[in-house]
Scaffold this motif. Sequence first.
Motif, PDB file in Angstrom:
ATOM      1  N   PRO A   1     -19.040  33.320  33.206  1.00 19.73           N
ATOM      2  CA  PRO A   1     -19.444  31.918  33.112  1.00 19.73           C
ATOM      3  C   PRO A   1     -18.744  31.049  34.152  1.00 19.73           C
ATOM      4  O   PRO A   1     -17.574  31.266  34.487  1.00 19.73           O
ATOM      5  CB  PRO A   1     -19.018  31.515  31.698  1.00 19.73           C
ATOM      6  CG  PRO A   1     -18.891  32.793  30.955  1.00 19.73           C
ATOM      7  CD  PRO A   1     -18.433  33.803  31.956  1.00 19.73           C
ATOM      8  N   GLN A   2     -19.461  30.055  34.650  1.00 21.44           N
ATOM      9  CA  GLN A   2     -18.864  29.080  35.549  1.00 21.44           C
ATOM     10  C   GLN A   2     -17.954  28.152  34.766  1.00 21.44           C
ATOM     11  O   GLN A   2     -18.131  27.938  33.563  1.00 21.44           O
ATOM     12  CB  GLN A   2     -19.957  28.275  36.256  1.00 21.44           C
ATOM     13  CG  GLN A   2     -20.871  29.106  37.147  1.00 21.44           C
ATOM     14  CD  GLN A   2     -21.954  28.267  37.801  1.00 21.44           C
ATOM     15  OE1 GLN A   2     -22.120  27.091  37.498  1.00 21.44           O
ATOM     16  NE2 GLN A   2     -22.697  28.885  38.702  1.00 21.44           N
ATOM     17  N   VAL A   3     -16.977  27.585  35.452  1.00 17.54           N
ATOM     18  CA  VAL A   3     -15.976  26.743  34.791  1.00 17.54           C
ATOM     19  C   VAL A   3     -16.634  25.574  34.058  1.00 17.54           C
ATOM     20  O   VAL A   3     -16.271  25.261  32.917  1.00 17.54           O
ATOM     21  CB  VAL A   3     -14.946  26.227  35.818  1.00 17.54           C
ATOM     22  CG1 VAL A   3     -13.994  25.236  35.154  1.00 17.54           C
ATOM     23  CG2 VAL A   3     -14.157  27.383  36.411  1.00 17.54           C
ATOM     24  N   LEU A   4     -17.593  24.924  34.685  1.00 21.36           N
ATOM     25  CA  LEU A   4     -18.260  23.787  34.048  1.00 21.36           C
ATOM     26  C   LEU A   4     -18.967  24.205  32.766  1.00 21.36           C
ATOM     27  O   LEU A   4     -18.984  23.463  31.779  1.00 21.36           O
ATOM     28  CB  LEU A   4     -19.251  23.144  35.013  1.00 21.36           C
ATOM     29  CG  LEU A   4     -18.647  22.361  36.187  1.00 21.36           C
ATOM     30  CD1 LEU A   4     -19.747  21.822  37.092  1.00 21.36           C
ATOM     31  CD2 LEU A   4     -17.778  21.215  35.671  1.00 21.36           C
ATOM     32  N   ASN A   5     -19.537  25.403  32.765  1.00 28.50           N
ATOM     33  CA  ASN A   5     -20.212  25.899  31.560  1.00 28.50           C
ATOM     34  C   ASN A   5     -19.215  26.233  30.456  1.00 28.50           C
ATOM     35  O   ASN A   5     -19.513  26.072  29.279  1.00 28.50           O
ATOM     36  CB  ASN A   5     -21.056  27.121  31.897  1.00 28.50           C
ATOM     37  CG  ASN A   5     -22.280  26.784  32.717  1.00 28.50           C
ATOM     38  OD1 ASN A   5     -22.729  25.635  32.719  1.00 28.50           O
ATOM     39  ND2 ASN A   5     -22.812  27.754  33.436  1.00 28.50           N
ATOM     40  N   VAL A   6     -18.031  26.704  30.837  1.00 24.04           N
ATOM     41  CA  VAL A   6     -16.981  26.968  29.855  1.00 24.04           C
ATOM     42  C   VAL A   6     -16.545  25.666  29.193  1.00 24.04           C
ATOM     43  O   VAL A   6     -16.383  25.589  27.968  1.00 24.04           O
ATOM     44  CB  VAL A   6     -15.777  27.674  30.513  1.00 24.04           C
ATOM     45  CG1 VAL A   6     -14.625  27.792  29.521  1.00 24.04           C
ATOM     46  CG2 VAL A   6     -16.174  29.050  31.020  1.00 24.04           C
ATOM     47  N   LEU A   7     -16.364  24.625  30.009  1.00 26.98           N
ATOM     48  CA  LEU A   7     -15.968  23.320  29.462  1.00 26.98           C
ATOM     49  C   LEU A   7     -17.060  22.752  28.559  1.00 26.98           C
ATOM     50  O   LEU A   7     -16.781  22.183  27.503  1.00 26.98           O
ATOM     51  CB  LEU A   7     -15.678  22.349  30.610  1.00 26.98           C
ATOM     52  CG  LEU A   7     -14.488  22.717  31.506  1.00 26.98           C
ATOM     53  CD1 LEU A   7     -14.379  21.740  32.668  1.00 26.98           C
ATOM     54  CD2 LEU A   7     -13.197  22.748  30.694  1.00 26.98           C
ATOM     55  N   LYS A   8     -18.301  22.950  28.960  1.00 28.16           N
ATOM     56  CA  LYS A   8     -19.433  22.502  28.143  1.00 28.16           C
ATOM     57  C   LYS A   8     -19.455  23.236  26.810  1.00 28.16           C
ATOM     58  O   LYS A   8     -19.696  22.632  25.762  1.00 28.16           O
ATOM     59  CB  LYS A   8     -20.738  22.740  28.900  1.00 28.16           C
ATOM     60  CG  LYS A   8     -21.985  22.390  28.116  1.00 28.16           C
ATOM     61  CD  LYS A   8     -23.239  22.731  28.905  1.00 28.16           C
ATOM     62  CE  LYS A   8     -24.501  22.489  28.082  1.00 28.16           C
ATOM     63  NZ  LYS A   8     -25.720  22.857  28.836  1.00 28.16           N
TER      64      LYS A   8
END
Length: 212
Positions: free
Chosen positions: A186-193
């Motif tokens: 997963p991309q970092v932004l998706n992890v934060l989401k």
Amino acid sequence: MDIFVLVKQVPDPEAIVKVKSDTELDIENKYFTSFFDEIGVEAGLKLKEKFGGKVTVLTVDNRRVDALRRGISMGADEAVQIVDPALEGSDQFTIARVLTAYLKDKPFDLILAGRQAMDDDAGIVGPAVAELLGIPHVNAVVGLDVEDPKKEVKVTREVENGKEVLSCALPALFTCQKGLNAPRIPQVLNVLKAMKAQIKKVGVAGLGLSPR
């Protein structure tokens, strides 16, 4: 395609484990998604990218949502957690019955699960859910070829001294084996989401089941 992926959070292999008694272990509170379940999530996402639709990750767990948030960070659209104190310590057949009670009235084309969970290595829940739902199932698939969801799909599984190719009509349930795909990171932004995503919680009573 409407796809459900059954996921389970299992103890991190690097977690510290201590013997608490003859029948109980004290395991450090570190968990991650069972590896074979991530393969199932990836398979569902690839089908969604090809045909459109929705991927829902589903688990039975009273305390942890690690696998659900991982599924969302990978690209799943929705996460559902079935919770109830009465489920604590349940065996695989009970878990299968609870999952079936949730799924039986839901529209779906495909259910995916890992070949087995990495903590108990039982491999029971996926096939048991399929049997209870009365749908076809193929275990430990390493190939999944879907040209048209409304027609038969081809799945490949490893057998002794070779591979076996089977045709199967949907809806069906497949458990996923290593070699089917390489789960995406997963991309970092998706992890934060995913950390902020709402997890839908469902109780046993809401499924028409008695907690006893």
